[in-house]
Enzyme design. Structure first.
Site, PDB file in Angstrom:
ATOM      1  CD  GLU A  16      20.153 -37.700  51.472  1.00 46.65           C
ATOM      2  OE1 GLU A  16      20.423 -37.422  52.657  1.00 46.65           O
ATOM      3  OE2 GLU A  16      20.956 -37.544  50.547  1.00 46.65           O
ATOM      4  CD  GLU A  53      21.655 -36.090  44.839  1.00 48.66           C
ATOM      5  OE1 GLU A  53      22.632 -36.394  45.570  1.00 48.66           O
ATOM      6  OE2 GLU A  53      20.588 -35.629  45.279  1.00 48.66           O
TER       7      GLU A  53
END
Length: 934
Positions: A611, A736
């Site tokens: 991220e 994910e």
């Protein structure tokens, strides 16, 4: 107060939030005439400007929801609502209105006299997160950000070194907080926060702002030249609403609220009420390309007259066509009507936007004039009949852009007119050539298969006769799940994982705040403790299940002390040289500890960086918004490249290295990942692939339910993102995956389609991981996200809370056989050799057809009819093709021997294909099958 800092939303970060319950009230509407409504959203995070002598700002970040701010027509009042939690979005919000001078104001607060604020605020907020109402502002020389907090929900900043002062009938705690972050200088750097917190909270009264200024200076907290003083509503991970019924900020001196530059005299409009017009019939006028874009006159697409301005070569979303406007035409502080006709031909709807760029206080700023969704191939009206130019603005230019697309755009019938005048443009009018049509989908080159394969670790096991999730996809890629240390101790979970998955990712247990051990760290050496992950690591090692490591570099869940001198929470930030040593030691010690304590564990991949980029893309976190501790230390991408270099140096053999992120199919975020991967590759062989988190919702891609199409211009397509990353020769792992509201048809369709595009790219996608093994273990089990249709999320996995497969699971596990069968059919296409014999009377043509075989080892494996080293439905297809047409679909001697699996020795028939299908379905376990079993 805990929020990231944007160039145009300047606030600060103060950590340490507590959540307690509070009662809710219903906010009433502003009692005065509300004349201006502002709205922010994930794609439009900020609005600033002036309205009736008060400066305003609304800003949000890291939330999928929208926020509103309604400005009162008189005074500084406003109402606002925000929704930044508790959905795991880490959302931040503020709305404020007050007095603004900007940079380089020569006046100290004492030059203005006694500042006060008469306020009355009715407000409420939920029990999650926190929020506050306060006076907020900045000074320069020294650089100070200040807060006077009057009321709060759930948490308020505090300090053990706070002093107490008595002002306005209450005691206030007064303290300072050193910061090093993005600030009003448009750069990262040190500044100080001055904070007063009222001991007896209130929601109305008079705030003697000047008395706080006096108290601060008496305590040695020097104030500087004023930049801003405003009444502020803030929220962090909270939902709330506020009605600021009164907000009158005044002072006793004679200075004006706004900067004192005398405005230039307004130009006279023509008889039609227009100040400036351009229809491009005689050329480009004064318009120029913005960024890398070029502008030209197009005489085949136009709204009126005979030409329009075509903007092409846009390599970034903000590139467009711009024109400078004299400040005597657009006078700061005055209100105008600005309109145009816009066109795009991308093949789908996308936003077109007119924006004002200007300089204020020595800094460049931007303000949206109007944004409209434009259908492809249709002229669209762009108009704001009451646009107010910011007071004190200079260096004005207006430009057109497509904020979510790189498509070519056209502009025509541009005009600046008197306030309230509507243009004659109508959406759907004008002339559009039916010739060429550009597309937002890039022409993505194919990645080098050999290079992609070199970046994969496909050393995993599955049972070709099994019925677990991993077994259906065994010929394609790993199937993984995220687990936590509690669930993995349960025998039922262990059995479910062993049957269905051959890859595991720790939920939190290998994130930096779980593994970095301050008590044993010293100097610049970060000690590692894997005790929290031990149950998961031991389970994987004992059962031969591969581990995805997650993660080293992350803006979240990384302890502050790592970045501080002496590992102190309040220490100064260390130099980049020292931080490099700490980063290297954290990575080295993690891999060393894994090797020492779990020597037989298969660590097949690791998320080196997680991220890195802003929520929807557009640059690194911290570089102008969405705070990152890593950026705050480095102020560059040096830490990213170094992290991959260190990871390659110390990772165990076969461990592949990934850059992982979410919203990776948003065009801006996709391009961020692509460009950073290229930059890492330019340094050497350090990165193996991109991790696509893929936390999805059924309304994504405009409810298309598709991974290859999108009805929403802010999205690219999921498949295009995979292909773009693969074009670099890099692997892709879906890391994910979950889809909230997957019980809805679009959600189920999207889940299935993601597996389908991954299966179709199984040579360049090496694993697909669910974030959780079933609904009850998912962080999004009760996820709430308003989709505009009255439906909210939750239940995001293919297995329900009891680990039972949902209806669409059968569609997912059917994909591999379908894809492999299609590949086999394509692989057996033919080549044709033609010979022609000619005589004086006849011509005879003879065609010979031969089968193409693949470059795979020819080894004898019973059932392996296509000689790919595996036994699967694809072999049944090969047998059926051979039976149907031996000449066209020939099998060599080894293949024929392998194919004889039913009543071995009686030759190849359709029954051999049926036997292989029975084995694939788990109805038989060994080959060959005897006729005696019928």
């Amino acid at each position: 107060m805990k929020k990231s800092i944007l160039k145009r939303a300047l606030s600060s970060v103060v950590a340490g939030f507590l959540a307690i319950s509070c009662s809710s009230i219903t906010a009433t509407e502003i009692t005065t005439n509300a004349a201006k409504v502002l709205q922010t959203s994930p794609g439009h995070t900020q609005e600033t400007g002036w309205y009736n002598d008060y400066h305003h700002e609304i800003w949000q970040a890291d939330t999928p929801n929208s926020s509103t701010m309604t400005l009162a027509d008189s005074g500084g009042g406003f109402s606002t609502s925000w929704k930044c939690g508790p959905n795991g979005s880490k959302g931040n919000f503020l709305a404020r209105r007050g007095l603004y001078w900007g940079r380089n104001n020569p006046n100290h607060w004492q030059d203005y006299g006694n500042f006060t604020c008469d306020f009355d605020c009715e407000w409420s907020a939920g029990s999650a997160g926190n929020s506050r109402i306060c006076i907020y502002g900045w000074t320069e020389n020294p650089l100070v950000e200040f807060y006077i907090i009057e009321d709060w929900k759930n948490w308020v900043p505090s300090s053990t070194s706070a002093k107490q002062v008595n002002i306005d009938g209450s005691t206030y705690d007064v303290f300072t907080n050193p910061m090093n972050s993005y600030n009003i200088t448009n750069s990262n750097g040190p500044f100080t926060q001055y904070i007063s917190v009222r001991k007896t909270p209130r929601t109305s009264g008079t705030i003697s702002i000047y008395k706080h200024f006096e108290a601060w200076e008496s305590l040695g907290m020097k104030m500087g030249n004023l930049y801003e003083v405003a009444f502020n509503v803030e929220g962090w991970e909270s939902d709330g609403q506020a009605n600021v019924k009164k907000n009158i900020i005044s002072y006793t001196g004679n200075h004006e609220n706004e900067q004192t530059t005398e405005p230039e005299k307004t130009a006279e409009s023509d008889a039609n009420g227009d100040f400036f017009t351009e229809n491009f019939d005689s050329g480009k006028g004064n318009f120029t390309g913005r960024g890398g874009a070029t502008v030209s006159v197009d005489n085949s697409n136009y709204y009126d007259g005979s030409g329009s301005l075509k903007v092409s070569g846009r390599s970034s979303n903000w590139h467009g066509g711009a024109v400078s406007i004299d400040s005597s035409t657009l006078v700061p502080g005055q209100t105008y009507s600005i309109s145009a006709a816009g066109l795009q031909k991308s093949g789908k709807a996308t936003d077109l936007k007119l924006t004002l760029e200007y300089t204020s206080g020595g800094s460049t700023d931007w303000m949206e004039i109007v944004t409209e969704s434009a259908e492809s191939g249709e002229w669209t009206k762009l108009e704001n009949t009451e646009f107010t130019v910011p007071s004190g603005a200079s260096g004005l230019s207006v430009y057109i852009e497509a904020p979510d697309s790189l498509t070519n755009i056209w502009l025509d019938s541009f005009q600046i007119s008197k306030k309230g005048k509507a243009s004659s443009v109508t959406t759907g009018g004008g002339t559009v050539s039916a010739a060429s049509s550009s597309t937002t989908n890039p022409n993505i080159p194919q990645g080098d298969p050999a290079m992609i394969a070199s970046h994969q670790n496909n050393d995993y096991t599955y049972d070709p006769n099994g019925t677990g999730f991993k077994d259906y996809y065994g010929e394609m890629f790993r199937i993984g799940a995220e687990v936590n240390a509690y669930n993995i101790t349960r025998s039922d979970v262990q059995a479910f994982i062993k049957k269905n998955f051959n890859s595991v990712t720790c939920e939190n247990e290998m994130k930096p705040d779980y593994i970095c051990d301050r008590s044993r760290s010293s100097g610049d050496n970060i000690a590692i403790n894997l005790s929290r992950a031990a149950p998961i690591l031991k389970f994987c090692e004992e059962n031969g299940i591969g581990l995805r490591g997650h993660t080293f570099v992350w803006y979240s869940q990384t302890p502050d002390w790592i970045f501080k001198e002496n590992f102190s929470d309040n220490g100064a930030t260390v130099s980049t040289d020292r931080m490099n040593k700490r980063l290297e030691s954290m990575i080295k010690n993690t891999f060393d500890t894994l090797k020492r304590d779990y020597p037989n564990l298969k660590v097949y991949s690791y998320d080196v960086c997680n991220e890195l980029f802003k929520n929807d893309g557009g640059g690194l976190r911290g570089d102008g918004g969405e705070f990152s501790k890593w950026w705050n230390c480095y102020h560059s991408d040096e830490f990213i490249i170094n992290a991959f270099k260190y990871a390659r140096k110390y990772a165990p053999e076969g461990c592949k290295l990934y850059m992982n992120d979410y919203n990776e199919y948003f065009v801006k975020k996709r391009d961020d990942l692509y460009n950073m991967a290229k930059k890492i590759q330019a340094e050497g062989d350090y990165i193996d692939g991109i991790g696509m988190q893929s936390h999805m919702h059924y309304c994504d891609f405009g409810f298309s339910g598709s991974a290859t199409e999108s009805n929403d211009p802010k999205f690219g397509t999921y498949a295009d993102a995979i292909d773009l990353f693969n074009s670099l020769g890099l692997d892709v792992q879906i890391t994910e995956l979950d889809v909230t509201t997957c019980s809805k048809q679009e959600g189920a369709d999207l889940f299935v389609d993601i597996y389908k595009v991954a299966a179709e790219r199984h040579n360049s996608v090496s694993s697909v991981t669910l974030w959780g093994h079933c609904d009850s273990a998912s962080w999004r089990q009760s996820y709430k996200e308003d989709d505009g249709k009255g439906t909210q999320g939750g239940n995001p996995l293919p297995f329900d809370k009891n680990c039972q497969p949902k209806d669409f699971y059968s569609r997912i596990i059917a994909i591999p056989a379908e894809v492999l069968a299609a590949e086999k059919a394509a692989m057996t296409t033919t080549t044709t050799t033609t010979t022609t014999t000619t005589t004086t009377t006849t011509t005879t043509t003879t065609t010979t057809t031969t089968a193409i075989t693949t470059d795979v080892p020819h080894k004898s494996t019973l059932g392996d009819a296509n000689l790919d080293g595996k036994v699967s439905v694809a072999d049944a297809v090969a047998i059926l093709q051979y039976v149907a047409n031996k000449d066209r679909y020939g099998l060599n001697d080894i293949a024929l021997d392998n194919a004889d699996v039913y009543n071995r020795g009686d030759g190849i028939t359709a029954r051999d294909a049926l036997t292989i299908q029975k084995m694939d379905a788990g109805l038989i376990s060994i080959l060959p099958e005897s006729a005696d079993n019928d």
